[in-house]
Design an enzyme around this catalytic site. Structure first.
Site, PDB file in Angstrom:
ATOM      1  N   SER A 216      79.054  60.991  54.813  1.00 51.68           N
ATOM      2  CA  SER A 216      79.313  60.497  53.457  1.00 51.68           C
ATOM      3  C   SER A 216      78.549  59.208  53.187  1.00 51.68           C
ATOM      4  CB  SER A 216      80.814  60.293  53.230  1.00 51.68           C
ATOM      5  OG  SER A 216      81.376  59.501  54.255  1.00 51.68           O
TER       6      SER A 216
ATOM      7  N   VAL B 173      86.860  63.471  59.807  1.00 54.85           N
ATOM      8  CA  VAL B 173      87.658  63.219  61.023  1.00 54.85           C
ATOM      9  C   VAL B 173      89.005  63.933  60.917  1.00 54.85           C
ATOM     10  CG1 VAL B 173      88.892  61.427  62.320  1.00 54.85           C
ATOM     11  CG2 VAL B 173      86.558  60.998  61.533  1.00 54.85           C
TER      12      VAL B 173
ATOM     13  N   ALA C 136      84.644  55.439  61.851  1.00 55.12           N
ATOM     14  CA  ALA C 136      84.534  56.059  60.522  1.00 55.12           C
ATOM     15  C   ALA C 136      85.501  55.405  59.551  1.00 55.12           C
ATOM     16  CB  ALA C 136      84.835  57.557  60.619  1.00 55.12           C
TER      17      ALA C 136
ATOM     18  N   ARG D 291      85.879  54.086  55.032  1.00 54.73           N
ATOM     19  CA  ARG D 291      85.345  53.564  53.768  1.00 54.73           C
ATOM     20  C   ARG D 291      85.415  52.053  53.902  1.00 54.73           C
ATOM     21  NH1 ARG D 291      83.255  57.636  52.797  1.00 54.73           N
ATOM     22  NH2 ARG D 291      84.453  59.542  52.832  1.00 54.73           N
TER      23      ARG D 291
ATOM     24  N   THR E 275      88.838  44.636  61.269  1.00 59.33           N
ATOM     25  CA  THR E 275      87.990  43.726  60.488  1.00 59.33           C
ATOM     26  C   THR E 275      88.649  42.372  60.244  1.00 59.33           C
ATOM     27  OG1 THR E 275      87.098  43.375  58.240  1.00 59.33           O
ATOM     28  CG2 THR E 275      88.875  44.930  58.422  1.00 59.33           C
TER      29      THR E 275
ATOM     30  N   TYR F 101      90.804  47.287  50.953  1.00 59.71           N
ATOM     31  CA  TYR F 101      90.120  47.668  52.193  1.00 59.71           C
ATOM     32  C   TYR F 101      90.788  47.015  53.405  1.00 59.71           C
ATOM     33  CZ  TYR F 101      86.595  47.008  55.867  1.00 59.71           C
ATOM     34  OH  TYR F 101      85.948  46.922  57.077  1.00 59.71           O
TER      35      TYR F 101
ATOM     36  N   PHE G 214      77.042  33.958  45.472  1.00 59.36           N
ATOM     37  CA  PHE G 214      78.362  34.038  44.842  1.00 59.36           C
ATOM     38  C   PHE G 214      79.145  32.739  44.995  1.00 59.36           C
ATOM     39  CE2 PHE G 214      78.038  38.842  45.792  1.00 59.36           C
ATOM     40  CZ  PHE G 214      77.366  39.066  44.597  1.00 59.36           C
TER      41      PHE G 214
HETATM   42  N1  NAD Z   1      79.516  46.284  58.895  1.00 60.07           N
HETATM   43  C1  NAD Z   1      80.380  45.280  58.976  1.00 60.07           C
HETATM   44  O1  NAD Z   1      80.038  44.093  58.764  1.00 60.07           O
HETATM   45  C2  NAD Z   1      81.814  45.555  59.332  1.00 60.07           C
HETATM   46  C3  NAD Z   1      82.706  44.459  59.432  1.00 60.07           C
HETATM   47  C4  NAD Z   1      84.022  44.692  59.788  1.00 60.07           C
HETATM   48  C5  NAD Z   1      84.458  45.998  60.049  1.00 60.07           C
HETATM   49  N2  NAD Z   1      83.589  47.044  59.912  1.00 60.07           N
HETATM   50  C6  NAD Z   1      84.076  48.399  60.184  1.00 60.07           C
HETATM   51  O2  NAD Z   1      83.169  49.034  61.074  1.00 60.07           O
HETATM   52  C7  NAD Z   1      83.124  50.425  60.802  1.00 60.07           C
HETATM   53  C8  NAD Z   1      81.693  50.866  60.611  1.00 60.07           C
HETATM   54  O3  NAD Z   1      81.125  50.168  59.511  1.00 60.07           O
HETATM   55  P1  NAD Z   1      79.617  50.424  59.094  1.00 60.07           P
HETATM   56  O4  NAD Z   1      79.127  49.187  58.457  1.00 60.07           O
HETATM   57  O5  NAD Z   1      78.883  51.021  60.232  1.00 60.07           O
HETATM   58  O6  NAD Z   1      79.824  51.520  57.963  1.00 60.07           O
HETATM   59  P2  NAD Z   1      78.941  52.829  57.660  1.00 60.07           P
HETATM   60  O7  NAD Z   1      79.328  53.247  56.283  1.00 60.07           O
HETATM   61  O8  NAD Z   1      77.516  52.595  57.963  1.00 60.07           O
HETATM   62  O9  NAD Z   1      79.486  53.867  58.715  1.00 60.07           O
HETATM   63  C9  NAD Z   1      80.681  54.598  58.535  1.00 60.07           C
HETATM   64  C10 NAD Z   1      80.399  56.024  58.978  1.00 60.07           C
HETATM   65  O10 NAD Z   1      81.613  56.775  58.919  1.00 60.07           O
HETATM   66  C11 NAD Z   1      81.371  58.008  58.268  1.00 60.07           C
HETATM   67  N3  NAD Z   1      82.662  58.411  57.690  1.00 60.07           N
HETATM   68  C12 NAD Z   1      83.387  57.720  56.787  1.00 60.07           C
HETATM   69  N4  NAD Z   1      84.551  58.349  56.562  1.00 60.07           N
HETATM   70  C13 NAD Z   1      84.551  59.457  57.355  1.00 60.07           C
HETATM   71  C14 NAD Z   1      85.493  60.495  57.597  1.00 60.07           C
HETATM   72  N5  NAD Z   1      86.689  60.539  56.983  1.00 60.07           N
HETATM   73  N6  NAD Z   1      85.170  61.476  58.474  1.00 60.07           N
HETATM   74  C15 NAD Z   1      83.972  61.446  59.122  1.00 60.07           C
HETATM   75  N7  NAD Z   1      83.064  60.485  58.938  1.00 60.07           N
HETATM   76  C16 NAD Z   1      83.352  59.499  58.070  1.00 60.07           C
HETATM   77  C17 NAD Z   1      80.261  57.749  57.289  1.00 60.07           C
HETATM   78  O11 NAD Z   1      79.515  58.895  56.934  1.00 60.07           O
HETATM   79  C18 NAD Z   1      79.403  56.739  58.076  1.00 60.07           C
HETATM   80  O12 NAD Z   1      78.442  57.403  58.869  1.00 60.07           O
HETATM   81  C19 NAD Z   1      84.014  50.657  59.602  1.00 60.07           C
HETATM   82  O13 NAD Z   1      85.272  51.084  60.074  1.00 60.07           O
HETATM   83  C20 NAD Z   1      84.125  49.286  58.965  1.00 60.07           C
HETATM   84  O14 NAD Z   1      85.333  49.150  58.272  1.00 60.07           O
HETATM   85  C21 NAD Z   1      82.283  46.846  59.568  1.00 60.07           C
HETATM   86  O1  GDU Z   2      74.664  39.322  47.056  1.00 62.23           O
HETATM   87  C1  GDU Z   2      75.419  38.644  47.751  1.00 62.23           C
HETATM   88  C2  GDU Z   2      76.189  39.198  48.790  1.00 62.23           C
HETATM   89  C3  GDU Z   2      77.029  38.363  49.497  1.00 62.23           C
HETATM   90  N1  GDU Z   2      77.107  37.056  49.209  1.00 62.23           N
HETATM   91  C4  GDU Z   2      77.988  36.190  49.979  1.00 62.23           C
HETATM   92  O2  GDU Z   2      77.592  36.294  51.334  1.00 62.23           O
HETATM   93  C5  GDU Z   2      78.726  36.202  52.195  1.00 62.23           C
HETATM   94  C6  GDU Z   2      78.770  37.413  53.072  1.00 62.23           C
HETATM   95  O3  GDU Z   2      79.034  38.557  52.252  1.00 62.23           O
HETATM   96  P1  GDU Z   2      78.978  40.038  52.819  1.00 62.23           P
HETATM   97  O4  GDU Z   2      79.277  40.969  51.695  1.00 62.23           O
HETATM   98  O5  GDU Z   2      77.718  40.212  53.590  1.00 62.23           O
HETATM   99  O6  GDU Z   2      80.138  40.020  53.879  1.00 62.23           O
HETATM  100  P2  GDU Z   2      81.680  39.730  53.671  1.00 62.23           P
HETATM  101  O7  GDU Z   2      81.958  38.438  54.367  1.00 62.23           O
HETATM  102  O8  GDU Z   2      82.147  39.886  52.292  1.00 62.23           O
HETATM  103  O9  GDU Z   2      82.209  41.032  54.384  1.00 62.23           O
HETATM  104  C7  GDU Z   2      82.729  41.097  55.656  1.00 62.23           C
HETATM  105  O10 GDU Z   2      84.101  40.998  55.497  1.00 62.23           O
HETATM  106  C8  GDU Z   2      84.603  41.981  54.641  1.00 62.23           C
HETATM  107  C9  GDU Z   2      86.012  41.674  54.403  1.00 62.23           C
HETATM  108  O11 GDU Z   2      86.171  40.394  53.859  1.00 62.23           O
HETATM  109  C10 GDU Z   2      84.375  43.340  55.289  1.00 62.23           C
HETATM  110  O12 GDU Z   2      85.046  43.441  56.540  1.00 62.23           O
HETATM  111  C11 GDU Z   2      82.908  43.539  55.470  1.00 62.23           C
HETATM  112  O13 GDU Z   2      82.684  44.781  56.089  1.00 62.23           O
HETATM  113  C12 GDU Z   2      82.349  42.424  56.279  1.00 62.23           C
HETATM  114  O14 GDU Z   2      80.946  42.521  56.337  1.00 62.23           O
HETATM  115  C13 GDU Z   2      79.938  36.101  51.279  1.00 62.23           C
HETATM  116  O15 GDU Z   2      80.310  34.771  51.176  1.00 62.23           O
HETATM  117  C14 GDU Z   2      79.436  36.581  49.916  1.00 62.23           C
HETATM  118  O16 GDU Z   2      80.073  35.943  48.840  1.00 62.23           O
HETATM  119  C15 GDU Z   2      76.337  36.481  48.207  1.00 62.23           C
HETATM  120  O17 GDU Z   2      76.416  35.294  47.945  1.00 62.23           O
HETATM  121  N2  GDU Z   2      75.523  37.306  47.515  1.00 62.23           N
END
Ligand code: NAD
Ligand code: GDU
Length: 336
Positions: free
Chosen positions: A34, A52, A72, A74, A115, A139, A212
């Site tokens: 997705s 899943v 996995a 959203r 997270t 979220y 922001f």
């Molecule tokens: N990227 C970050 O900064 C960050 C920070 C904190 C937590 N997380 C957590 O880490 C995990 C991975 O994040 P990411 O940035 O890699 O996201 P991503 O969107 O790149 O990866 C998520 C994957 O899960 C799959 N998916 C989603 N729902 C599904 C379902 N019901 N069944 C099967 N597949 C499904 C999607 O297709 C995708 O490949 C998430 O749980 C997210 O909440 C990410």
């Molecule tokens: O265009 C942008 C995008 C982000 N920011 C700022 O950059 C910082 C980082 O923003 P991100 O969106 O990269 O990351 P977040 O800290 O919002 O997000 C993190 O924390 C979230 C929850 O708060 C989720 O867990 C998310 O997956 C994780 O990356 C924030 O202060 C945001 O306000 C900007 O100023 N401009």
């Protein structure tokens, strides 16, 4: 071990799958593609394409699965405000189905992608795991609900299921492909994360970066975040699986479910990140101050003392320019 990685076609999951393969494990990826990409599933991993909730029972029921890394989800904060059902069903209901399958098929280990968003606006910094959990967005609320559910399933399993929730702070950087393997990094169709967005400016894909808010109570007025390299993050999953395999005392003491923050412990402001991107790319990267984004805490910095003590984890990519350079190599590689 044979390990299932849910979300293994996504950013974090694909890098975790690659690290598990490199460590000699067999890896099965469950992903509905997705938000992920078929070509991000590392060679050597078997992809089971599907939700899943729909396929976990079959995959785990086939037997021989030693553990699950559950990435996995959203994970768009803004979307979670306008489409809550997508988050309660997609994250919570899906994870309960996975927990039921784990219990039914007696899979002993679970590592969950939690997270920093579970904490909300922190009262103290750096944030420890015993800080109050008051998520400021849907979220984060869904992720916290899953953490609670995991705790109750682990406690009720009488030692059959042990779990670690890893609370990631801001994941960044990319995994460099070795020996012809593709590099693995952030490729979100809807990108909201700061570093990839800033790099899109350097690539000429967007005009400027919106900052922001510059009126936060921080040294330069912009938000401060704790950026952790995706390779360091992936290593923590391997260490968590090791700890679960040892029926580690820390996990038993935590009632079968240990929660660990993962961050570098150093905060960087939005302006500092943009400056790092300018240094790395050599591009002027125009920035414009915009209103604050709803639900953004001002400062999010992790205490990872528990991950260091209990998992033996030590981040090795702590330099912001280095993290940005890896993200830049990945972004530039995909753009050419
Ligand atoms: N990227 C970050 O900064 C960050 C920070 C904190 C937590 N997380 C957590 O880490 C995990 C991975 O994040 P990411 O940035 O890699 O996201 P991503 O969107 O790149 O990866 C998520 C994957 O899960 C799959 N998916 C989603 N729902 C599904 C379902 N019901 N069944 C099967 N597949 C499904 C999607 O297709 C995708 O490949 C998430 O749980 C997210 O909440 C990410
Ligand atoms: O265009 C942008 C995008 C982000 N920011 C700022 O950059 C910082 C980082 O923003 P991100 O969106 O990269 O990351 P977040 O800290 O919002 O997000 C993190 O924390 C979230 C929850 O708060 C989720 O867990 C998310 O997956 C994780 O990356 C924030 O202060 C945001 O306000 C900007 O100023 N401009």
């Amino acid at each position: 071990m044979t390990l299932v990685v849910t979300g293994g076609a996504g950013y974090v999951g694909s890098v975790c799958a690659q690290h598990l393969l490199d460590a000699g494990h067999d890896v099965v990826v469950i992903d509905d593609l997705s938000t992920g990409h078929r070509d991000a599933v590392p060679a050597g991993a078997r992809l089971v394409e599907g939700d899943v909730a729909a396929v976990a029972d079959e995959v785990l029921g086939a037997g021989g699965v030693d553990g699950v890394v559950h990435c996995a989800a959203r994970s768009l904060v803004g979307e979670s405000a306008v489409e809550p059902a997508k988050y309660w069903h997609g994250n919570v209901v899906t994870s309960i189905a996975l927990l039921d399958a784990l219990r039914r098929h007696r899979v002993p280990r679970l590592v969950f992608s939690s997270t920093a968003a579970t904490y909300g606006e922190p009262e103290t910094s750096p944030i420890t795991e015993d800080a109050a959990t008051r998520p400021t967005n849907t979220y984060g609320a869904t992720k916290l609900a899953i953490d609670h559910a995991i705790g109750t399933y682990a406690a009720a399993s009488q030692g059959e299921l042990a779990a670690v929730s890893l609370r990631y702070f801001n994941v960044a950087g990319a995994h460099a492909g070795a020996g012809g393997a593709p590099a693995l990094g952030e490729r979100h169709a809807v990108e909201t994360h700061l570093i990839p967005l800033v790099l899109q400016v350097a690539l000429g894909q967007r005009e400027e970066i919106a900052v922001f808010g510059d009126d936060w109570p921080t040294p330069d007025g912009t938000c401060v975040r704790d950026y952790i390299h995706v390779d360091d993050l992936a290593e923590a999953h391997l260490l968590a699986l090791d700890l679960l395999g040892q029926a580690g005392a820390a996990v038993a003491e935590a009632g079968g479910h240990l929660v660990c923050n993962l961050g570098n412990g150093t905060g960087f402001s939005v302006f500092e990140v943009i400056e790092a991107c300018r240094r790395v790319t050599g591009h002027p990267i125009p920035a414009r101050v915009a209103p604050r984004r709803t639900g953004d805490p001002g400062v999010l910095v992790a205490s990872s003392a528990r991950a260091r003590a209990e998992l033996g984890w030590k981040p090795t990519h702590t330099d912001l320019d280095g993290i940005v350079a890896d993200a830049w190599a990945f972004a530039r590689g995909r753009a050419t």
